[in-house]
Write a protein that holds these residues in place. Structure first.
Motif: not given
Ligand code: AMP
Ligand code: MG
Length: 347
Positions: A72-95
Motif C-alpha cells: 500500500v505504501g507504493i501509492i498511499v501516504k499518511d496510512i491511518p491506523a484504521v487501515f490495519y484493522t480493515l486490511s487484516e479483517a477483509f483483505w484479500p477481499g471485496s473492500l
C-alpha cells in the motif's frame, strides 16, 4: 484486433498478460467481484487507454489493485491506523479503501483527487498477474460504461471486442457485485458505495462507520464518490425497480404482464415486457429471468449482472425488477438495481 479468451489457470497465459501490462497495454482480468480492465497504475498513458476503451468519463476515478497489504505504501501516504484493522479483517477481499495518494500515482487514475482507491483482491489469477507485472494494476469493471458489469470472461469479450487482445478467464465471479468503497482519509470511515463486504461486517470491526449518501454529490462541485452519479449497470431496456414485500412486488409484476404486450401498436402497453424476479416468486414464463431465492443474497449478487445481460439479449423494452431487502449483501444488490432503474415504484 481479435480478442481472445485465455485460461487463467495456465501460468504461461499470466506471463503473456503481465508482459502486456508492463508494456503499457490493457488486459481483461478476473477478480472475485467482477471482471476488470487492467493497466499499469503508475503509467498515465496506459491508464488513459482504459477510459478510451470503456467510454468512461475522465472524472470517474479508478481502483488500484495490489498483491499484498504491505504494498500500500507504493501509492498511499499518511496510512491511518484504521487501515490495519480493515486490511487484516477483509483483505484479500471485496473492500476498497480510499486514502491520501503519493505523487507516484498519476492524476488520470484519481481523476485529479488527492486520494486514491486501493484494494487487494482475492482471486489467485489476479494476485499472480499483479506480482508478475511488478506494478499495481488499475482496473475498473471491464464493461462499456453504463452497461451491466461483466461476471464472465465472455461478457468482457462481447463488450470490448477488438479493443483488447486478451481476457484472462478465471471462471464466473464468486461475489458478482463490485467491492465496497470505504473512505478512511477523514476522521470517520464512510461507506461511499455498498458492495461485497457488508455494512454489518464493517460495523463488527469498527467503532463507528457512516453510510455516505451519494445523492448528495449531485448538488456539489467536488463529489465524494464521483462514480456514483452516473446511471450504471443498465441494460438497453427501461428498468422499473419494484420495492416492497416479495409477495406484493410479485403480484404487481404479474398484473403488469397481463396488461403489457397487448395494447394498440406504439402505445405504452404494446411494449415487450420482461422481468427479473426471485426464484421462489417467479411464475413459469419465458420472459422472466430469475436471480436467486428471496432469502439468498449471495445468489442474487452472483446472478444479477448475468441476468440483466440475458434480459438485454431478449430485446425486452420494459424490465420490471424485484428489489431485495437491504440486509447484508442485499444492500449492494438493491443499490445496483436502483442504479440501473429509470423508474422506482414503491408498493
Ligand atoms: P469501478 O471501478 O467501475 O467499480 O468504479 C470505481 C468506484 O470507486 C467509483 O464509484 C469511483 O467513484 C470510486 N472511487 C475511485 N477512486 C476514488 C476516490 N479517490 N475517492 C472516492 N471514490 C473513488
Ligand atoms: Mg464499473
Amino acid at each position: 484486433m481479435e480478442t481472445k479468451i485465455l485460461d487463467a489457470n495456465l501460468d504461461e497465459n499470466i506471463e503473456i498478460c503481465a508482459e502486456i501490462i508492463k508494456s503499457g497495454g490493457l488486459v481483461g482480468v478476473p477478480t472475485e467481484t467482477v471482471y476488470g480492465l487492467g493497466a499499469n497504475a503508475l503509467c498515465s498513458d496506459a491508464v488513459v487507454k482504459i477510459f478510451t476503451a470503456k467510454g468512461r468519463q475522465p472524472d470517474n476515478p479508478l481502483i488500484v489493485h495490489i498483491a499484498a497489504p504491505s504494498d500500500v505504501g507504493i501509492i498511499v501516504k499518511d496510512i491511518p491506523a484504521v487501515f490495519y484493522t480493515l486490511s487484516e479483517a477483509f483483505w484479500p477481499g471485496s473492500l476498497t479503501l480510499i486514502m491520501k495518494k503519493c505523487d507516484t500515482v498519476p492524476d488520470s487514475v484519481t481523476a485529479g483527487l488527492d486520494t486514491v482507491a486501493v484494494r487487494m483482491p482475492e482471486h489467485p489469477a489476479m494476485l499472480n498477474l499483479i506480482k508478475k507485472s511488478a506494478t499495481p494494476i488499475a482496473a475498473p469493471s471491464a464493461n462499456l460504461s453504463g452497461k451491466p458489469s461483466p461476471t464472465k470472461a465472455e461478457h468482457v469479450k462481447r463488450d470490448l471486442y477488438g479493443k483488447i487482445q486478451y481476457v484472462l478467464d478465471g471462471g464466473n465471479c464468486r461475489v458478482g457485485v463490485e467491492s465496497t468503497v470505504v473512505d478512511i482519509s477523514g476522521d470517520i470511515p464512510q461507506i461511499l458505495r455498498p458492495g461485497g463486504v457488508t455494512y454489518e461486517e464493517l460495523a463488527g470491526v469498527l467503532d463507528i462507520v457512516e453510510i455516505y449518501n451519494a445523492a448528495d454529490d449531485l448538488a456539489v462541485d467536488a463529489p465524494r464518490s464521483p462514480g456514483m452519479k452516473y446511471r450504471h449497470y443498465a441494460p438497453k431496456a427501461q428498468v422499473i425497480a419494484v420495492v416492497g414485500s416479495p409477495e406484493k412486488t410479485a403480484k404487481h409484476i404479474r398484473q403488469r404482464f397481463e396488461k403489457f404486450g397487448k395494447g394498440p401498436k406504439s402505445s405504452e402497453k404494446s411494449k415487450k415486457i420482461a422481468a427479473l424476479m426471485f426464484d421462489d416468486f417467479a411464475a413459469e414464463n419465458q420472459s422472466i429471468v430469475t436471480f436467486g431465492a428471496y432469502a439468498d443474497h449471495n445468489a442474487q449478487a452472483s446472478g444479477l449482472f448475468d441476468s440483466l445481460r440475458k434480459l438485454d439479449n431478449m430485446n425486452a423494452e420494459v424490465i420490471y425488477a424485484q428489489v431485495p431487502d437491504e440486509k447484508g449483501l442485499g444492500f449492494a444488490v438493491a443499490n445496483r438495481i436502483l442504479k440501473a432503474a429509470t423508474t422506482v415504484e414503491k408498493l
